[in-house]
Design a protein around this motif. Structure first.
Motif, PDB file in Angstrom:
ATOM      1  N   LEU A  20       0.824  -1.208   0.000  1.00  0.00           N
ATOM      2  CA  LEU A  20       0.000   0.000   0.000  1.00  0.00           C
ATOM      3  C   LEU A  20       0.858   1.258   0.000  1.00  0.00           C
ATOM      4  CD1 LEU A  20      -2.803   1.231   0.117  1.00  0.00           C
ATOM      5  CD2 LEU A  20      -2.772   0.995   2.604  1.00  0.00           C
ATOM      6  N   SER A  21       1.872   1.266   0.874  1.00  0.00           N
ATOM      7  CA  SER A  21       2.755   2.443   0.916  1.00  0.00           C
ATOM      8  C   SER A  21       3.546   2.595  -0.376  1.00  0.00           C
ATOM      9  CB  SER A  21       3.711   2.328   2.102  1.00  0.00           C
ATOM     10  OG  SER A  21       4.507   1.170   1.978  1.00  0.00           O
ATOM     11  N   SER A  22       3.965   1.455  -0.953  1.00  0.00           N
ATOM     12  CA  SER A  22       4.695   1.537  -2.229  1.00  0.00           C
ATOM     13  C   SER A  22       3.789   2.055  -3.337  1.00  0.00           C
ATOM     14  CB  SER A  22       5.245   0.157  -2.593  1.00  0.00           C
ATOM     15  OG  SER A  22       6.107  -0.325  -1.606  1.00  0.00           O
ATOM     16  N   GLY A  23       2.489   1.604  -3.335  1.00  0.00           N
ATOM     17  CA  GLY A  23       1.563   2.091  -4.354  1.00  0.00           C
ATOM     18  C   GLY A  23       1.323   3.577  -4.231  1.00  0.00           C
ATOM     19  N   LEU A  24       1.158   4.051  -2.984  1.00  0.00           N
ATOM     20  CA  LEU A  24       0.959   5.485  -2.785  1.00  0.00           C
ATOM     21  C   LEU A  24       2.185   6.272  -3.243  1.00  0.00           C
ATOM     22  CD1 LEU A  24      -0.754   5.515   0.729  1.00  0.00           C
ATOM     23  CD2 LEU A  24      -1.822   6.021  -1.475  1.00  0.00           C
ATOM     24  N   ALA A  25       3.366   5.783  -2.879  1.00  0.00           N
ATOM     25  CA  ALA A  25       4.578   6.490  -3.278  1.00  0.00           C
ATOM     26  C   ALA A  25       4.740   6.496  -4.797  1.00  0.00           C
ATOM     27  CB  ALA A  25       5.797   5.840  -2.619  1.00  0.00           C
ATOM     28  N   THR A  26       4.413   5.354  -5.435  1.00  0.00           N
ATOM     29  CA  THR A  26       4.530   5.279  -6.897  1.00  0.00           C
ATOM     30  C   THR A  26       3.551   6.228  -7.571  1.00  0.00           C
ATOM     31  OG1 THR A  26       5.194   2.965  -6.697  1.00  0.00           O
ATOM     32  CG2 THR A  26       4.456   3.713  -8.870  1.00  0.00           C
ATOM     33  N   PHE A  27       2.304   6.241  -7.059  1.00  0.00           N
ATOM     34  CA  PHE A  27       1.303   7.154  -7.637  1.00  0.00           C
ATOM     35  C   PHE A  27       1.733   8.611  -7.476  1.00  0.00           C
ATOM     36  CE2 PHE A  27      -2.516   9.780  -7.218  1.00  0.00           C
ATOM     37  CZ  PHE A  27      -3.133   9.530  -8.447  1.00  0.00           C
ATOM     38  N   ALA A  28       2.267   8.947  -6.272  1.00  0.00           N
ATOM     39  CA  ALA A  28       2.708  10.325  -6.034  1.00  0.00           C
ATOM     40  C   ALA A  28       3.851  10.706  -6.981  1.00  0.00           C
ATOM     41  CB  ALA A  28       3.158  10.487  -4.576  1.00  0.00           C
ATOM     42  N   ILE A  29       4.783   9.772  -7.197  1.00  0.00           N
ATOM     43  CA  ILE A  29       5.912  10.071  -8.093  1.00  0.00           C
ATOM     44  C   ILE A  29       5.429  10.275  -9.523  1.00  0.00           C
ATOM     45  CG2 ILE A  29       8.012   9.091  -9.086  1.00  0.00           C
ATOM     46  CD1 ILE A  29       8.489   7.689  -6.400  1.00  0.00           C
ATOM     47  N   ILE A  30       4.498   9.395  -9.972  1.00  0.00           N
ATOM     48  CA  ILE A  30       3.979   9.535 -11.345  1.00  0.00           C
ATOM     49  C   ILE A  30       3.226  10.849 -11.490  1.00  0.00           C
ATOM     50  CG2 ILE A  30       2.364   8.539 -13.000  1.00  0.00           C
ATOM     51  CD1 ILE A  30       3.068   5.795 -11.882  1.00  0.00           C
ATOM     52  N   ASN A  31       2.395  11.167 -10.492  1.00  0.00           N
ATOM     53  CA  ASN A  31       1.622  12.421 -10.543  1.00  0.00           C
ATOM     54  C   ASN A  31       2.547  13.626 -10.598  1.00  0.00           C
ATOM     55  OD1 ASN A  31       0.041  14.766  -9.554  1.00  0.00           O
ATOM     56  ND2 ASN A  31      -1.603  13.243  -9.349  1.00  0.00           N
ATOM     57  N   LEU A  32       3.592  13.602  -9.753  1.00  0.00           N
ATOM     58  CA  LEU A  32       4.523  14.732  -9.731  1.00  0.00           C
ATOM     59  C   LEU A  32       5.303  14.839 -11.038  1.00  0.00           C
ATOM     60  CD1 LEU A  32       5.907  14.488  -6.085  1.00  0.00           C
ATOM     61  CD2 LEU A  32       4.361  16.217  -7.008  1.00  0.00           C
ATOM     62  N   ALA A 143      -4.363  22.129 -11.026  1.00  0.00           N
ATOM     63  CA  ALA A 143      -5.008  22.048  -9.716  1.00  0.00           C
ATOM     64  C   ALA A 143      -5.685  20.702  -9.526  1.00  0.00           C
ATOM     65  CB  ALA A 143      -6.030  23.179  -9.570  1.00  0.00           C
ATOM     66  N   PHE A 144      -6.269  20.140 -10.623  1.00  0.00           N
ATOM     67  CA  PHE A 144      -6.919  18.840 -10.535  1.00  0.00           C
ATOM     68  C   PHE A 144      -5.910  17.742 -10.150  1.00  0.00           C
ATOM     69  CE2 PHE A 144      -7.734  14.846 -12.815  1.00  0.00           C
ATOM     70  CZ  PHE A 144      -8.875  14.424 -12.146  1.00  0.00           C
ATOM     71  N   LYS A 145      -4.726  17.802 -10.739  1.00  0.00           N
ATOM     72  CA  LYS A 145      -3.724  16.790 -10.403  1.00  0.00           C
ATOM     73  C   LYS A 145      -3.280  16.900  -8.951  1.00  0.00           C
ATOM     74  CE  LYS A 145      -1.152  17.762 -14.058  1.00  0.00           C
ATOM     75  NZ  LYS A 145      -0.025  17.689 -15.014  1.00  0.00           N
ATOM     76  N   LEU A 146      -3.131  18.122  -8.451  1.00  0.00           N
ATOM     77  CA  LEU A 146      -2.745  18.289  -7.046  1.00  0.00           C
ATOM     78  C   LEU A 146      -3.832  17.767  -6.116  1.00  0.00           C
ATOM     79  CD1 LEU A 146      -1.039  21.800  -7.101  1.00  0.00           C
ATOM     80  CD2 LEU A 146       0.057  19.568  -6.938  1.00  0.00           C
ATOM     81  N   LEU A 148      -6.019  15.471  -6.827  1.00  0.00           N
ATOM     82  CA  LEU A 148      -6.016  14.018  -6.942  1.00  0.00           C
ATOM     83  C   LEU A 148      -4.917  13.395  -6.075  1.00  0.00           C
ATOM     84  CD1 LEU A 148      -7.197  11.520  -8.321  1.00  0.00           C
ATOM     85  CD2 LEU A 148      -5.530  11.860 -10.171  1.00  0.00           C
ATOM     86  N   LEU A 149      -3.727  14.050  -6.078  1.00  0.00           N
ATOM     87  CA  LEU A 149      -2.626  13.561  -5.253  1.00  0.00           C
ATOM     88  C   LEU A 149      -2.964  13.625  -3.772  1.00  0.00           C
ATOM     89  CD1 LEU A 149       0.294  12.570  -4.962  1.00  0.00           C
ATOM     90  CD2 LEU A 149       1.039  14.949  -5.047  1.00  0.00           C
ATOM     91  N   ALA A 150      -3.554  14.745  -3.331  1.00  0.00           N
ATOM     92  CA  ALA A 150      -3.890  14.908  -1.916  1.00  0.00           C
ATOM     93  C   ALA A 150      -4.931  13.890  -1.477  1.00  0.00           C
ATOM     94  CB  ALA A 150      -4.385  16.331  -1.672  1.00  0.00           C
ATOM     95  N   VAL A 151      -5.983  13.700  -2.328  1.00  0.00           N
ATOM     96  CA  VAL A 151      -7.039  12.754  -1.963  1.00  0.00           C
ATOM     97  C   VAL A 151      -6.485  11.332  -1.871  1.00  0.00           C
ATOM     98  CG1 VAL A 151      -9.185  11.695  -2.775  1.00  0.00           C
ATOM     99  CG2 VAL A 151      -8.913  14.170  -2.886  1.00  0.00           C
ATOM    100  N   SER A 152      -5.611  10.954  -2.836  1.00  0.00           N
ATOM    101  CA  SER A 152      -5.050   9.605  -2.815  1.00  0.00           C
ATOM    102  C   SER A 152      -4.190   9.378  -1.576  1.00  0.00           C
ATOM    103  CB  SER A 152      -4.232   9.355  -4.084  1.00  0.00           C
ATOM    104  OG  SER A 152      -3.103  10.218  -4.131  1.00  0.00           O
ATOM    105  N   GLN A 153      -3.415  10.393  -1.178  1.00  0.00           N
ATOM    106  CA  GLN A 153      -2.578  10.249   0.010  1.00  0.00           C
ATOM    107  C   GLN A 153      -3.420  10.116   1.276  1.00  0.00           C
ATOM    108  OE1 GLN A 153       0.848   9.955   0.001  1.00  0.00           O
ATOM    109  NE2 GLN A 153       0.520   9.808  -2.203  1.00  0.00           N
ATOM    110  N   ILE A 154      -4.521  10.897   1.341  1.00  0.00           N
ATOM    111  CA  ILE A 154      -5.377  10.828   2.534  1.00  0.00           C
ATOM    112  C   ILE A 154      -6.032   9.452   2.635  1.00  0.00           C
ATOM    113  CG2 ILE A 154      -7.492  11.742   3.570  1.00  0.00           C
ATOM    114  CD1 ILE A 154      -6.689  14.494   2.432  1.00  0.00           C
ATOM    115  N   ILE A 155      -6.559   8.976   1.485  1.00  0.00           N
ATOM    116  CA  ILE A 155      -7.201   7.657   1.504  1.00  0.00           C
ATOM    117  C   ILE A 155      -6.187   6.565   1.853  1.00  0.00           C
ATOM    118  CG2 ILE A 155      -8.354   5.938   0.061  1.00  0.00           C
ATOM    119  CD1 ILE A 155      -9.618   8.259  -1.482  1.00  0.00           C
TER     120      ILE A 155
END
Length: 567
Positions: A20-32, A143-146, A148-155
């Motif tokens: 789960l933590s790896s998926g969140l980190a991977t999603f955050a890196i791709i989004n950034l 702004a939409f991407k940011l 999306l990143l915040a919501v994914s991290q919170i979830i």
């Protein structure tokens, strides 16, 4: 009841958290990574507005400046930052707005190329509004991407906290509670009560631990009954070991309390013989192919040999000989091995002390040599120069046979003093790098072999631990003095040096050469430094003699008692 694996369950929870933590980190890196060009796109689209107003001034000119500004505008419009709006992941609104800007730019460009500033000015406001909408859409997409990143991290964080809560609750109920019960059982066993109740669990690991505790309790209950007998046996063994350690300690203190001599080594052997009365003992010290030094314990060595065992005297890389035991029964290997190690260690430490003493003496002589060189050496050099200048500066009227003879005598005296000073400095600069006199003499002779064509041989047969550090230095210096005299003054081409123990009370060192003979030695007493050699012999409490030999040369004989303090 079917039992599962505790480690597998914990591993599953840990893998879930890791994935789960790896998926969140991977999603955050791709989004950034997709958001890196948003700022450049906003800046580029914003700069299009300013360039549109600037192009209005070039709409009538038709100059090369207008063409240059058109090229700059298109470079910005078709830059990589704005072309990202055409990617598959870009919203349709942003893509449509970018294509609309391109379409309207083509119309505006035709106005500029036709030099129709009126139409360009009329269409400028609508073109700028289109660019503003492009900037707005770009900002909305960023702004939409940011968001999306915040919501994914919170979830993701919420999921991780929930899983961690489940893991803690599971660990407390399924692991901590049984372990606490096992600890209470262990405390009960430690108090001597082996009737304990083990926890029941559904996991293989904890069940195995409970079974192990239960079997251990049963075994302890059985062994506890035989404990008194075992304690008695161990007490006897410890008493014997304590006696052996006391023997080793007492001998170690005795060997390090004073000078390491044959008498102290024999006393140590006698104490070991008293502890093992059925064993005959003797110590053989030998190193570097030198003469063996054999020391026997009281009772001698039997003519009829029983079972003989050698225990090497070895400490680190030093091999000094061996301890030999002769007994009809099985010897105490551990005691004899430790005793041999203790003897080797004592000898090595003694040798190290002798080496430090030699180095200290050589350091002191080095300081004296430097002082003599810096003081007397310079003065004698100055006197040689002054005598030469005096001889050249005398008028013919002042010259007479008596004056010439006196100047020659002064010059010869200064030269003789200078030569003797150089010989003295060479003697002072001799170095001894280890407490082995054999090695030191061999190293000194090797230097002389390089400096001359004379054949020099050495026959060394002195046992180890026979001479003290101060004796090493005097023997080395006297031997060098006699050898140098044989080379320089006796003109010998064959020199033989022998070092041997003449009796139980004296050591003899002879230097034989085939040079000019004893008569020449007596005529040139000062050149040979015979007085200095006699003084060195007296420092050894011995004598040095000069006699002829069968080859027609000279024999120098040094005789002195070993291990004597300097007079």
């Amino acid at each position: 009841m079917k039992k599962g694996s505790l480690t597998s369950t914990i591993l599953g929870l840990m893998l879930t958290l890791i994935l789960l933590s790896s998926g969140l980190a991977t999603f955050a890196i791709i989004n950034l990574s997709y958001s890196l060009g948003d700022a450049r796109a906003i800046n580029a689209s914003g700069s299009l507005r300013m360039q549109s107003y600037r192009l209005m001034f070039y709409a009538n000119s038709g100059s090369e400046d207008a063409l240059q500004k058109i090229e700059e505008f298109e470079n910005t419009l078709y830059s990589d930052a704005l072309k990202r709006s055409l990617d598959w992941k870009t919203p349709d609104e942003l893509e449509a707005q970018y294509l609309l800007v391109i379409h309207k730019w083509k119309v505006m460009r035709s106005y500029i190329e036709e030099e129709n500033s009126r139409l360009y000015a009329a269409a400028l406001k609508d073109f700028v509004d289109t660019i503003d909408l492009l900037v707005l859409e770009t900002e909305h997409y960023a702004a939409f991407k940011l968001k999306l990143l915040a919501v994914s991290q919170i979830i993701g964080l919420g999921l991780m906290l929930f899983i961690a809560f489940l893991a803690v609750r599971f660990t407390k109920r399924k692991v901590v509670a049984p372990l606490n019960q096992l600890m209470e059982s262990a405390n009960t066993i430690s108090k001597g009560n082996f009737d304990v109740e083990m926890p029941k669990t559904e996991y293989i690991e904890l069940s195995a631990l409970s079974s192990a505790f239960e079997s251990t309790a049963k075994e302890l209950s059985t062994l506890y009954q035989d404990l008194e007998g075992q304690v008695k046996d161990k007490t006897l063994a410890l008493t014997r070991t304590n006696n052996e350690l006391t023997l080793l300690y007492d001998n170690l203190v005795m060997l390090h309390s004073g000078k390491l001599e044959i008498s102290s080594l024999k006393a140590a052997l006698n104490q070991l013989r008293a502890h093992e009365p059925d064993t005959f003992l003797r110590l053989v010290i030998v190193q570097d192919n030198e003469e063996e030094l054999v020391i026997e314990a009281d009772g001698g060595w039997p003519i009829k040999s029983n079972s003989q065992t050698h225990f090497p005297l070895k400490f680190e890389t030093n091999e000094l000989g061996y301890l030999e035991a002769n007994s009809s029964a099985e010897p105490n290997f551990q005691l004899f091995e430790n005793f041999a190690i203790m003897l080797a260690r004592s000898i090595v430490i003694y040798n190290a002390g002798e080496q430090r003493q030699q180095l200290a003496l050589m350091e002191e002589r080095g300081v004296i040599a430097r002082e003599l060189h810096d003081s007397l050496g310079q003065i004698l050099s100055f006197l040689k120069i002054q005598v030469s200048l005096l001889s050249k500066g005398l008028d013919s009227a002042c010259r007479s046979p008596q004056v010439e003879q006196q100047i020659a005598e002064i010059n010869e005296g200064v030269n003789t003093a200078y030569v003797q000073l150089r010989e003295l400095l060479s003697t002072f600069r001799l170095t001894i790098k280890d407490p082995n006199l054999h090695h030191a003499i061999e190293a000194m002779l090797e230097q002389l072999r390089i400096q001359s064509n004379a054949k020099i041989t050495l026959d060394y047969k002195l046992p180890m631990q026979l001479l003290g550090a101060h004796q090493h230095i005097h023997v080395l210096q006297l031997t060098r003095e006699a050898t140098v005299n044989a080379i320089k003054h006796a003109q010998a081409d064959l020199i033989n040096i022998r070092c041997f123990k003449d009796s139980d009370t004296h050591v003899t060192i002879t230097i034989n050469d085939n040079g000019v003979g004893i008569d020449s030695v007596k005529k040139r007493d000062q050149h040979f430094g015979i007085g200095i050699m006699h003084e060195r012999a007296s420092r050894l409490s011995g004598i040095v003699e000069f006699t002829g030999n069968s080859e027609g040369g000279t024999r120098v004989t040094l005789t002195f008692p070993p291990q004597q303090e300097p007079a």
